[in-house]
Design a protein around this motif. Structure first.
Motif, mmCIF file in Angstrom:
data_model
loop_
_atom_site.group_PDB
_atom_site.id
_atom_site.type_symbol
_atom_site.label_atom_id
_atom_site.label_comp_id
_atom_site.label_asym_id
_atom_site.label_seq_id
_atom_site.Cartn_x
_atom_site.Cartn_y
_atom_site.Cartn_z
ATOM 1 N N UNK A 1 0.814 -1.218 0.000
ATOM 2 C CA UNK A 1 0.000 0.000 0.000
ATOM 3 C C UNK A 1 0.841 1.258 0.000
ATOM 4 N N UNK A 2 1.908 1.268 0.828
ATOM 5 C CA UNK A 2 2.771 2.449 0.866
ATOM 6 C C UNK A 2 3.480 2.658 -0.465
ATOM 7 N N UNK A 3 3.913 1.568 -1.096
ATOM 8 C CA UNK A 3 4.575 1.714 -2.404
ATOM 9 C C UNK A 3 3.604 2.237 -3.452
ATOM 10 N N UNK A 4 2.372 1.790 -3.398
ATOM 11 C CA UNK A 4 1.389 2.255 -4.370
ATOM 12 C C UNK A 4 1.105 3.749 -4.188
ATOM 13 N N UNK A 5 0.974 4.183 -2.944
ATOM 14 C CA UNK A 5 0.743 5.606 -2.708
ATOM 15 C C UNK A 5 1.929 6.439 -3.157
ATOM 16 N N UNK B 1 4.000 5.694 -5.550
ATOM 17 C CA UNK B 1 4.001 5.704 -7.013
ATOM 18 C C UNK B 1 2.965 6.671 -7.554
ATOM 19 N N UNK B 2 1.789 6.720 -6.928
ATOM 20 C CA UNK B 2 0.775 7.687 -7.344
ATOM 21 C C UNK B 2 1.244 9.119 -7.094
ATOM 22 N N UNK B 3 1.967 9.322 -6.011
ATOM 23 C CA UNK B 3 2.517 10.647 -5.740
ATOM 24 C C UNK B 3 3.520 11.052 -6.815
ATOM 25 N N UNK B 4 4.318 10.095 -7.287
ATOM 26 C CA UNK B 4 5.282 10.389 -8.353
ATOM 27 C C UNK B 4 4.554 10.803 -9.623
ATOM 28 N N UNK B 5 3.497 10.101 -9.960
ATOM 29 C CA UNK B 5 2.749 10.440 -11.172
ATOM 30 C C UNK B 5 2.048 11.792 -11.025
ATOM 31 N N UNK B 6 1.507 12.077 -9.858
ATOM 32 C CA UNK B 6 0.862 13.381 -9.662
ATOM 33 C C UNK B 6 1.877 14.518 -9.777
ATOM 34 N N UNK B 7 3.056 14.328 -9.217
ATOM 35 C CA UNK B 7 4.085 15.353 -9.323
ATOM 36 C C UNK B 7 4.498 15.555 -10.779
ATOM 37 N N UNK B 8 4.621 14.451 -11.532
ATOM 38 C CA UNK B 8 4.996 14.577 -12.940
ATOM 39 C C UNK B 8 3.934 15.285 -13.761
ATOM 40 N N UNK B 9 2.668 15.020 -13.490
ATOM 41 C CA UNK B 9 1.606 15.685 -14.240
ATOM 42 C C UNK B 9 1.526 17.166 -13.893
ATOM 43 N N UNK B 10 1.909 17.527 -12.693
ATOM 44 C CA UNK B 10 1.847 18.919 -12.287
ATOM 45 C C UNK B 10 3.034 19.726 -12.782
ATOM 46 N N UNK B 11 4.241 19.143 -12.724
ATOM 47 C CA UNK B 11 5.460 19.878 -13.076
ATOM 48 C C UNK B 11 6.131 19.365 -14.342
ATOM 49 N N UNK B 12 5.549 18.361 -14.990
ATOM 50 C CA UNK B 12 6.165 17.812 -16.193
ATOM 51 C C UNK B 12 7.061 16.632 -15.855
ATOM 52 N N UNK B 13 7.172 15.723 -16.799
ATOM 53 C CA UNK B 13 7.973 14.513 -16.607
ATOM 54 C C UNK B 13 9.382 14.683 -17.164
ATOM 55 N N UNK B 14 9.883 15.900 -17.192
ATOM 56 C CA UNK B 14 11.199 16.142 -17.773
ATOM 57 C C UNK B 14 12.338 15.892 -16.795
ATOM 58 N N UNK B 15 12.076 15.958 -15.502
ATOM 59 C CA UNK B 15 13.131 15.798 -14.509
ATOM 60 C C UNK B 15 13.849 17.082 -14.166
ATOM 61 N N UNK B 16 13.446 18.198 -14.735
ATOM 62 C CA UNK B 16 14.102 19.464 -14.421
ATOM 63 C C UNK B 16 13.672 20.011 -13.065
ATOM 64 N N UNK B 17 12.503 19.602 -12.596
ATOM 65 C CA UNK B 17 11.986 20.076 -11.317
ATOM 66 C C UNK B 17 11.948 18.907 -10.352
ATOM 67 N N UNK B 18 12.494 19.128 -9.161
ATOM 68 C CA UNK B 18 12.500 18.105 -8.110
ATOM 69 C C UNK B 18 11.704 18.603 -6.914
ATOM 70 N N UNK B 19 11.285 17.699 -6.048
ATOM 71 C CA UNK B 19 10.526 18.164 -4.875
ATOM 72 C C UNK B 19 11.308 19.133 -3.997
ATOM 73 N N UNK B 20 12.642 19.038 -3.991
ATOM 74 C CA UNK B 20 13.428 19.912 -3.123
ATOM 75 C C UNK B 20 13.718 21.274 -3.744
ATOM 76 N N UNK B 21 13.494 21.424 -5.050
ATOM 77 C CA UNK B 21 13.737 22.730 -5.659
ATOM 78 C C UNK B 21 12.494 23.331 -6.284
ATOM 79 N N UNK B 22 11.337 22.841 -5.870
ATOM 80 C CA UNK B 22 10.090 23.407 -6.380
ATOM 81 C C UNK B 22 9.869 24.753 -5.722
ATOM 82 N N UNK B 23 9.583 25.763 -6.510
ATOM 83 C CA UNK B 23 9.328 27.098 -5.968
ATOM 84 C C UNK B 23 8.059 27.075 -5.136
#
Length: 463
Positions: A347-351, A353-375
Motif C-alpha cells: 500500500x505504501x509503495x502504491x501511494x 508511485x501515485x505521488x510520483x505520477x501526480x508530481x509529474x503531471x503537475x510539473x512535467x515529466x522532464x526531470x528538471x523540477x524536483x521536490x526539493x527545488x520546487x518554488x
C-alpha cells in the motif's frame, strides 16, 4: 443413387454368336469389352445393394441427410471436412452398411518429461578472461574487469550487474509519399550496437558501481548518424585509428555478454527489453530487472530514467548527452530504492508511485523540477470581497425573484416575462412607473406600439 437392381425377369446381356465372330475382325474385341463393362456394372450394383439396400439397415438415408439440431444436447460431433455438426449418440453407432468404418482413438495422460539440461556453454571462463584481462586497455581505463581472485570478483549465479547500451544509425529510414501526401515509413531506421557498459551492482561489493565492461564497438560500415544527443558518441569514437576509447570487435562484445548471461548474472537496467532486442541476444526473463516496469503504474505512461533519478535520487543526469556508465549506475541505485520502498508494504509503495505520477503531471515529466527545488507558491494576497451571485440588473435594484408577467402589457400581450412581479424591464425601476430622476427624461418616450409602456427605445421589450 441412380442405380437400379437387376432382377431375374430382365433379359441377361446378349453373348456374341458365331455369326458375329465371323462377320467383322473387330467383333471379338468389342464383345470382350462389353463383357467387362457388364461385369463391372453388376459388381457396382451388388455393392450398392449391400451398402444401401433394404437389408443393410440403412433405410434409404445417407449421412448427409441426417438432420441434426445445432442446439442438440450431446457430446458427439460429426466432422465432415470443415463442417462440424452435433449428432445424437445413436448416430454414432449406425454404420450405414459399410459406409462408415468405426475407429477408436484413446488418449491417456502422460506427464511432461523433464527437459534435458542444456549443453555446457562453449564460452568458458578462460575465454572470458582472455578477452578482458589480456586486452590492451587504454591508460586511465574507466573500468576494471573481474580479476577472479575472490568469489565477489567471479561472476556467477545471482551476481547483480547494471547494464546500458548505446546505438548509432547505420541507415536512414526509407519513406514514401502516401495517398494523401503524408510520408509513410516503409523501412525503419537501421541501428547498430556502438557501446556496451556493465557495472557491478551488489550492495556489499567493495567495488560497487565500478564498471566491468565499457566497450566501444568498431564500426565495420559507415555510420549514417551518431545520434549524439541520445548516445553521447561523436565522430571518431568508433574508429580504432583516432579513438582513445577501448575499441573491440562486435564478436568479442557478444562473447562477453553471452558468458555473463550463461553464468546466471542478473542484469538491471532501464528499458532492457528494447536494448536486448536491438543487441539481438536472448536473456531469460528471470535474469532481467527492468526499472521501467518496476516504477510503472498500469494504464499510465512509462517514466523516463531522468525523471525517476531526479525525483527519487535527487540526481540530475543526462543534461546534455547520455552516458551509458552513468545510466547503468542510476538503474542500480533505482533498483535499491525500489527494494527500500517495498519494505514499507504494497500500500505504501502504491501511494508513493501515485505521488510520483501526480508530481509529474503537475510539473512535467522532464526531470528538471524536483521536490526539493520546487518554488513555493506565492503567499495569498488580501482577500477580495465576494459579492452575492446576482446579475447586473439585480445589483441595479431589480428583484431576483422568479420572473412573472408584466402588468403593463398583460392586458395587451400575454406572456411577457419580467424579473419583477409588477412591470417589465421597460420601466427600469418597478417601484415607480416613472423613470429615475437621475436619468434624462428626454431619453424616455412612450412605446410606439401604444401599449402604455415607457421605454428608452422606439418600442418596448415586448412590442
Amino acid at each position: 443413387n441412380g442405380f437400379r437392381t437387376v432382377t431375374g425377369s430382365e433379359d441377361p446381356p446378349a453373348t456374341p454368336g458365331p455369326a458375329a465372330a465371323s462377320g467383322d475382325g473387330d467383333a471379338p474385341g468389342s464383345a470382350t469389352a462389353s463383357e467387362k463393362k457388364a461385369a463391372g456394372f453388376a459388381a457396382a450394383l451388388a455393392a450398392g445393394e449391400a451398402m444401401y439396400g433394404e437389408n443393410s439397415g440403412f433405410q434409404g438415408l445417407t449421412p448427409s441427410r441426417v438432420e441434426a439440431s445445432p442446439h442438440l444436447d450431446t457430446d458427439w460431433l460429426l466432422f465432415n471436412d470443415f463442417c462440424i455438426t452435433p449428432v445424437p449418440a445413436k448416430e454414432v453407432t449406425r454404420l450405414y452398411g459399410q459406409a462408415k468404418l468405426p475407429t477408436l482413438c484413446a488418449y491417456t495422460r502422460v506427464d511432461r518429461p523433464t527437459p534435458k539440461p542444456l549443453p555446457p556453454s562453449p564460452i568458458t571462463a578462460d575465454v572470458y578472461r582472455r578477452l578482458t584481462l589480456d586486452a590492451n586497455l587504454p591508460p586511465r581505463s574507466p573500468f576494471a574487469p573481474f580479476d577472479y581472485e575472490s568469489p565477489k570478483e567471479t561472476p556467477g549465479v545471482g551476481t547483480l550487474l547494471g547494464i546500458d547500451a548505446e546505438f548509432v544509425s547505420l541507415a536512414p529510414a526509407v519513406k514514401e509519399p502516401g495517398p494523401e501526401g503524408e510520408e509513410i515509413v516503409v523501412q525503419p531506421v537501421r541501428l547498430g550496437l556502438a557501446r556496451v557498459s556493465v557495472v557491478r551492482g551488489d550492495p556489499d561489493h567493495p567495488k560497487r558501481l565500478v564498471p566491468v565492461i565499457d566497450d566501444y564497438i568498431r564500426a565495420v560500415e559507415p555510420v549514417h548518424d551518431y545520434l549524439t544527443r541520445f548516445s553521447g558518441l561523436v565522430p571518431g569514437d568508433l574508429d580504432p585509428v583516432t579513438s582513445k576509447r577501448h575499441i573491440v570487435k562486435l564478436k568479442h562484445a557478444y562473447l562477453k555478454l553471452r558468458y555473463l548471461i550463461d553464468a546466471g548474472c542478473i542484469f538491471v537496467g532501464h528499458g532492457l527489453k528494447q536494448d536486448f532486442k536491438m543487441i539481438n541476444v536472448v536473456v531469460p526473463p528471470a535474469q532481467i530487472v527492468d526499472t521501467v516496469e518496476l516504477f510503472h503504474f498500469k494504464r499510465q505512461r512509462k517514466l523516463s530514467l531522468r525523471f525517476l533519478a531526479s525525483y527519487l535520487l535527487g540526481a540530475d543526469i543526462q543534461k546534455d548527452t547520455h552516458d551509458s556508465i552513468e545510466d547503468a549506475r542510476t538503474a542500480v541505485r533505482l533498483y535499491e530504492k525500489y527494494l527500500e520502498m517495498r519494505r514499507d508494504g504494497e500500500g505504501a509503495f502504491r501511494e508513493k508511485l501515485l505521488e510520483i505520477y501526480r508530481f509529474g503531471k503537475q510539473h512535467g515529466f522532464t526531470g528538471e523540477v524536483r521536490p526539493d527545488n520546487v518554488a513555493p507558491p506565492p503567499p495569498p494576497g488580501p482577500r477580495r470581497p465576494r459579492f452575492p451571485r446576482r446579475t447586473r440588473r439585480a445589483r441595479a435594484g431589480w428583484s431576483t425573484r422568479r420572473r412573472a408577467t408584466c402588468r403593463a402589457s398583460s392586458t395587451r400581450r400575454s406572456g411577457t416575462r419580467t424579473s419583477s412581479s409588477t412591470f417589465c424591464t421597460c420601466w427600469r425601476f418597478p417601484s415607480t412607473p416613472a423613470p429615475s430622476a437621475a436619468r434624462s427624461r428626454s431619453t424616455w418616450t412612450p412605446c410606439s406600439a401604444g401599449c402604455g409602456c415607457i421605454t428608452s427605445r422606439s418600442f418596448c421589450c415586448r412590442c
